[in-house]
Design a protein around this motif. Structure first.
Motif, PDB file in Angstrom:
ATOM      1  N   ALA A 254       3.882  -6.233  -3.870  1.00  0.00           N
ATOM      2  CA  ALA A 254       3.481  -6.805  -5.158  1.00  0.00           C
ATOM      3  C   ALA A 254       2.495  -5.898  -5.868  1.00  0.00           C
ATOM      4  O   ALA A 254       1.825  -5.064  -5.257  1.00  0.00           O
ATOM      5  CB  ALA A 254       2.870  -8.185  -4.946  1.00  0.00           C
ATOM      6  N   LYS A 255       2.383  -6.076  -7.174  1.00  0.00           N
ATOM      7  CA  LYS A 255       1.398  -5.358  -7.977  1.00  0.00           C
ATOM      8  C   LYS A 255       0.307  -6.335  -8.405  1.00  0.00           C
ATOM      9  O   LYS A 255       0.573  -7.504  -8.696  1.00  0.00           O
ATOM     10  CB  LYS A 255       2.047  -4.732  -9.209  1.00  0.00           C
ATOM     11  N   ILE A 256      -0.916  -5.813  -8.466  1.00  0.00           N
ATOM     12  CA  ILE A 256      -2.062  -6.636  -8.828  1.00  0.00           C
ATOM     13  C   ILE A 256      -2.463  -6.370 -10.275  1.00  0.00           C
ATOM     14  O   ILE A 256      -2.616  -5.216 -10.687  1.00  0.00           O
ATOM     15  CB  ILE A 256      -3.258  -6.351  -7.896  1.00  0.00           C
ATOM     16  N   LEU A 257      -2.630  -7.438 -11.026  1.00  0.00           N
ATOM     17  CA  LEU A 257      -3.119  -7.357 -12.405  1.00  0.00           C
ATOM     18  C   LEU A 257      -4.582  -7.806 -12.380  1.00  0.00           C
ATOM     19  O   LEU A 257      -4.875  -8.998 -12.323  1.00  0.00           O
ATOM     20  CB  LEU A 257      -2.287  -8.275 -13.306  1.00  0.00           C
TER      21      LEU A 257
ATOM     22  N   SER B 177      11.366  -9.896   2.592  1.00  0.00           N
ATOM     23  CA  SER B 177      10.725  -9.646   1.301  1.00  0.00           C
ATOM     24  C   SER B 177       9.322  -9.102   1.498  1.00  0.00           C
ATOM     25  O   SER B 177       8.603  -9.535   2.414  1.00  0.00           O
ATOM     26  CB  SER B 177      10.652 -10.944   0.479  1.00  0.00           C
ATOM     27  N   LYS B 178       8.939  -8.171   0.634  1.00  0.00           N
ATOM     28  CA  LYS B 178       7.566  -7.673   0.582  1.00  0.00           C
ATOM     29  C   LYS B 178       6.916  -7.978  -0.759  1.00  0.00           C
ATOM     30  O   LYS B 178       5.816  -7.521  -1.042  1.00  0.00           O
ATOM     31  CB  LYS B 178       7.514  -6.172   0.847  1.00  0.00           C
ATOM     32  N   GLY B 179       7.628  -8.739  -1.584  1.00  0.00           N
ATOM     33  CA  GLY B 179       7.079  -9.069  -2.891  1.00  0.00           C
ATOM     34  C   GLY B 179       7.312  -8.014  -3.945  1.00  0.00           C
ATOM     35  O   GLY B 179       6.655  -8.030  -4.996  1.00  0.00           O
ATOM     36  N   ASP B 180       8.237  -7.102  -3.686  1.00  0.00           N
ATOM     37  CA  ASP B 180       8.480  -5.993  -4.619  1.00  0.00           C
ATOM     38  C   ASP B 180       8.799  -6.499  -6.019  1.00  0.00           C
ATOM     39  O   ASP B 180       9.620  -7.411  -6.205  1.00  0.00           O
ATOM     40  CB  ASP B 180       9.636  -5.121  -4.126  1.00  0.00           C
ATOM     41  N   GLY B 181       8.149  -5.892  -7.007  1.00  0.00           N
ATOM     42  CA  GLY B 181       8.437  -6.189  -8.403  1.00  0.00           C
ATOM     43  C   GLY B 181       7.718  -7.395  -8.971  1.00  0.00           C
ATOM     44  O   GLY B 181       7.836  -7.680 -10.161  1.00  0.00           O
ATOM     45  N   VAL B 182       6.954  -8.110  -8.136  1.00  0.00           N
ATOM     46  CA  VAL B 182       6.252  -9.304  -8.605  1.00  0.00           C
ATOM     47  C   VAL B 182       4.804  -8.942  -8.945  1.00  0.00           C
ATOM     48  O   VAL B 182       4.127  -8.258  -8.170  1.00  0.00           O
ATOM     49  CB  VAL B 182       6.286 -10.423  -7.552  1.00  0.00           C
ATOM     50  N   VAL B 183       4.341  -9.400 -10.090  1.00  0.00           N
ATOM     51  CA  VAL B 183       2.974  -9.134 -10.539  1.00  0.00           C
ATOM     52  C   VAL B 183       2.114 -10.366 -10.278  1.00  0.00           C
ATOM     53  O   VAL B 183       2.446 -11.471 -10.715  1.00  0.00           O
ATOM     54  CB  VAL B 183       2.936  -8.769 -12.036  1.00  0.00           C
ATOM     55  N   VAL B 184       1.015 -10.155  -9.551  1.00  0.00           N
ATOM     56  CA  VAL B 184       0.065 -11.230  -9.265  1.00  0.00           C
ATOM     57  C   VAL B 184      -1.243 -10.916  -9.980  1.00  0.00           C
ATOM     58  O   VAL B 184      -1.880  -9.891  -9.713  1.00  0.00           O
ATOM     59  CB  VAL B 184      -0.192 -11.374  -7.753  1.00  0.00           C
ATOM     60  N   ALA B 185      -1.631 -11.771 -10.902  1.00  0.00           N
ATOM     61  CA  ALA B 185      -2.909 -11.610 -11.591  1.00  0.00           C
ATOM     62  C   ALA B 185      -4.023 -12.177 -10.709  1.00  0.00           C
ATOM     63  O   ALA B 185      -3.902 -13.281 -10.182  1.00  0.00           O
ATOM     64  CB  ALA B 185      -2.888 -12.319 -12.937  1.00  0.00           C
ATOM     65  N   VAL B 186      -5.094 -11.413 -10.543  1.00  0.00           N
ATOM     66  CA  VAL B 186      -6.254 -11.862  -9.769  1.00  0.00           C
ATOM     67  C   VAL B 186      -7.425 -11.962 -10.736  1.00  0.00           C
ATOM     68  O   VAL B 186      -7.973 -10.958 -11.183  1.00  0.00           O
ATOM     69  CB  VAL B 186      -6.572 -10.892  -8.620  1.00  0.00           C
ATOM     70  N   ILE B 187      -7.782 -13.206 -11.085  1.00  0.00           N
ATOM     71  CA  ILE B 187      -8.908 -13.452 -11.983  1.00  0.00           C
ATOM     72  C   ILE B 187     -10.143 -13.617 -11.118  1.00  0.00           C
ATOM     73  O   ILE B 187     -10.310 -14.633 -10.433  1.00  0.00           O
ATOM     74  CB  ILE B 187      -8.665 -14.693 -12.857  1.00  0.00           C
ATOM     75  N   ASP B 188     -11.002 -12.586 -11.133  1.00  0.00           N
ATOM     76  CA  ASP B 188     -12.087 -12.566 -10.155  1.00  0.00           C
ATOM     77  C   ASP B 188     -13.224 -11.672 -10.652  1.00  0.00           C
ATOM     78  O   ASP B 188     -13.396 -11.497 -11.856  1.00  0.00           O
ATOM     79  CB  ASP B 188     -11.542 -12.098  -8.797  1.00  0.00           C
ATOM     80  N   THR B 189     -13.948 -11.085  -9.699  1.00  0.00           N
ATOM     81  CA  THR B 189     -15.151 -10.317 -10.017  1.00  0.00           C
ATOM     82  C   THR B 189     -14.889  -8.825 -10.163  1.00  0.00           C
ATOM     83  O   THR B 189     -15.816  -8.024 -10.082  1.00  0.00           O
ATOM     84  CB  THR B 189     -16.215 -10.530  -8.927  1.00  0.00           C
TER      85      THR B 189
ATOM     86  N   LYS C 148       3.526 -13.125 -12.739  1.00  0.00           N
ATOM     87  CA  LYS C 148       4.393 -14.192 -12.256  1.00  0.00           C
ATOM     88  C   LYS C 148       3.585 -15.241 -11.486  1.00  0.00           C
ATOM     89  O   LYS C 148       3.972 -16.396 -11.400  1.00  0.00           O
ATOM     90  CB  LYS C 148       5.483 -13.609 -11.345  1.00  0.00           C
ATOM     91  N   VAL C 149       2.466 -14.798 -10.924  1.00  0.00           N
ATOM     92  CA  VAL C 149       1.552 -15.673 -10.201  1.00  0.00           C
ATOM     93  C   VAL C 149       0.143 -15.359 -10.697  1.00  0.00           C
ATOM     94  O   VAL C 149      -0.205 -14.194 -10.894  1.00  0.00           O
ATOM     95  CB  VAL C 149       1.622 -15.461  -8.674  1.00  0.00           C
ATOM     96  N   ILE C 150      -0.663 -16.401 -10.888  1.00  0.00           N
ATOM     97  CA  ILE C 150      -2.070 -16.225 -11.259  1.00  0.00           C
ATOM     98  C   ILE C 150      -2.917 -16.788 -10.125  1.00  0.00           C
ATOM     99  O   ILE C 150      -2.838 -17.975  -9.809  1.00  0.00           O
ATOM    100  CB  ILE C 150      -2.416 -16.932 -12.580  1.00  0.00           C
TER     101      ILE C 150
END
Length: 448
Positions: free
Chosen positions: A113-116, A43-55, A139-141
């Protein structure tokens, strides 16, 4: 003043910058630990969106080009892609960087994965960003931050909202060596600590009963923003639970990609059941390591039963407290007031205990009244004087709930039976020494 602090040690991205891009990947010791070739074969995390709440995240960094989705700044200033420090770009790179050119640049653990990108905003807006992330496909925050103005109760609604929509929240424990900080100590959040190249706990990694997993977090190569902060180029090195949190978020993305039907708790179950037990630790979870150091390949390939929907997050996320359930605790730089929280929902237990203890008394009084009535009728036939005295007795006995018994009014510990007329137990709260999830290991080192 921002109400959140980035989780890198000392100055953001401390340490000398990496000399050149072609040396970056060699400096990523965590890649060897994870065994990326084996991991990416599954797996490379394809299709999963990870939200990065940061600066904010630099969308123009060559190692992140094409990996960012349209994001969110609660103030509407577009800072989600106009970073105010290099921290957010570094965190995103550990999750989803894909390098550039012929082997140049750095790679993240889940490059598919894609970064939000979500700007953390001012105090209180991290929760707003969490809800926005859930509503926009995350899918992940990932929250590589700790708050300085909020307590776990302030995050309870946002965490519950995420779990209800099958979104996993991952947060860093903190970098001051004290108790697990907010929001990582919020029930339902996967709290992360940091280890070094020898899989030993990083000295400044915060700890406590909320700890669930650890990951590489010392001497970590990250992408940066040239000319911003301590970076003198496009890459830096840093220590902190920020990096470890990013790696755990990426590992969760890998698992979600392979097992899309799993709930957040079931994904955490795979990560927990496949983690490497720390040397010298006999009981898990441990207050410093949690259940151990993540092993993404094993999490993807081991034969692990699916388990319950809530998995290790069961007690933590089953009924998170609201802000009205207890006063928010300050999680300032000294880490005070951020100890373990207990499972909420105690009110029904108190009510059932109280009503259950009164029922036998009610039945006994009712039976006594019946007998008394018969005696009074019999006595009334023989003597009006005795009938009068019996009626006086009946009037006394017929009002069993009038005056309180002569028991001393004292408050009982929660869970014991109470008696009619006694002072009720105090309103329920969250015992500061009780962990937020079922934790069989209670003798780890805790700092309070």
């Amino acid at each position: 003043m921002l109400g959140a602090t980035a989780l890198t040690a000392g100055v953001l991205f401390s340490g000398a910058p990496v000399a050149s891009a072609d040396q970056v990947r060699d400096g990523q010791w965590a890649n060897s630990y994870f065994g990326l070739d084996k991991v990416w074969s599954v797996s490379k995390g394809d299709g999963v969106v990870v939200a990065v709440i940061d600066t904010g995240i630099d969308a123009n960094h060559p190692d992140l080009a094409g990996s960012l989705l349209p994001g969110y700044d609660p103030d509407g200033n577009g800072r989600e892609t106009k970073p105010t420090t290099e921290h957010g770009t570094g965190i995103a790179s550990l999750i989803a960087a894909h390098g550039h050119g012929n082997g140049a640049g750095m790679v993240g653990l889940a490059p598919g994965a894609k970064i939000l990108p979500i700007y953390r905003g001012d105090s209180g807006t991290i929760q707003e960003g969490m809800k926005w992330a859930v509503d926009h496909g995350a899918k992940v925050i990932n929250i590589s931050q700790v708050t300085t103005t909020s307590g776990p109760a302030d995050f309870a609604d946002a965490v519950s909202y995420a779990l209800q929509h099958k979104v996993l929240v991952v947060a860093g424990a903190g970098n001051d060596g004290g108790p697990v900080r907010t929001p990582a100590n919020t029930p339902g959040v996967l709290a992360v600590g940091a280890v070094d190249q020898n899989q030993k706990i990083w000295a400044q990694s915060n700890y406590g009963p909320e700890m669930m997993l650890t990951a590489p977090g010392a001497d970590i190569v990250m992408a940066g923003v040239e000319g911003l902060g301590s970076c003198q180029g496009q890459y830096c090195k840093a220590d902190g639970t920020s990096a470890a949190t990013a790696y755990v978020s990426a590992a969760a993305a890998l698992v979600f990609a392979k097992y899309p039907d799993l709930t957040p708790g079931q994904v955490v179950n795979r990560l927990v059941k496949s983690a490497a037990a720390p040397a010298g630790v006999s009981k898990l979870p441990d207050n410093h390591y949690g259940y151990g150091v993540i092993r993404p390949y094993e999490a993807l390939t081991k034969d692990i039963p699916v388990g319950s929907a809530q998995g290790p997050l069961a007690a933590a996320g089953a009924s998170a407290p609201t802000a009205s359930a207890g006063a928010p605790q300050d999680s300032g730089s000294d880490g005070a007031g951020t100890g373990g929280l207990g499972s909420p929902g105690a009110t029904p237990g108190i009510k059932q205990s109280s009503s259950g203890s009164a029922l036998p008394m009610i039945l006994a009084i009712g039976g006594g009244l019946v007998v008394l009535l018969i005696v009074v009728i019999a006595v009334a036939v023989s003597s009006s004087r005795r009938r009068s005295r019996a009626q006086g007795f009946q009037a006394q006995a017929g009002t069993p709930y009038g005056a309180a018994p002569g028991w001393p009014p004292q408050q009982q510990p929660y869970g014991q039976q109470s008696h009619p007329g006694q002072q009720p137990p105090p309103p329920y709260g969250y015992p500061p020494q009780q962990p937020p999830y079922n934790n069989p290991y209670q003798d780890g080192n805790q700092s309070r």
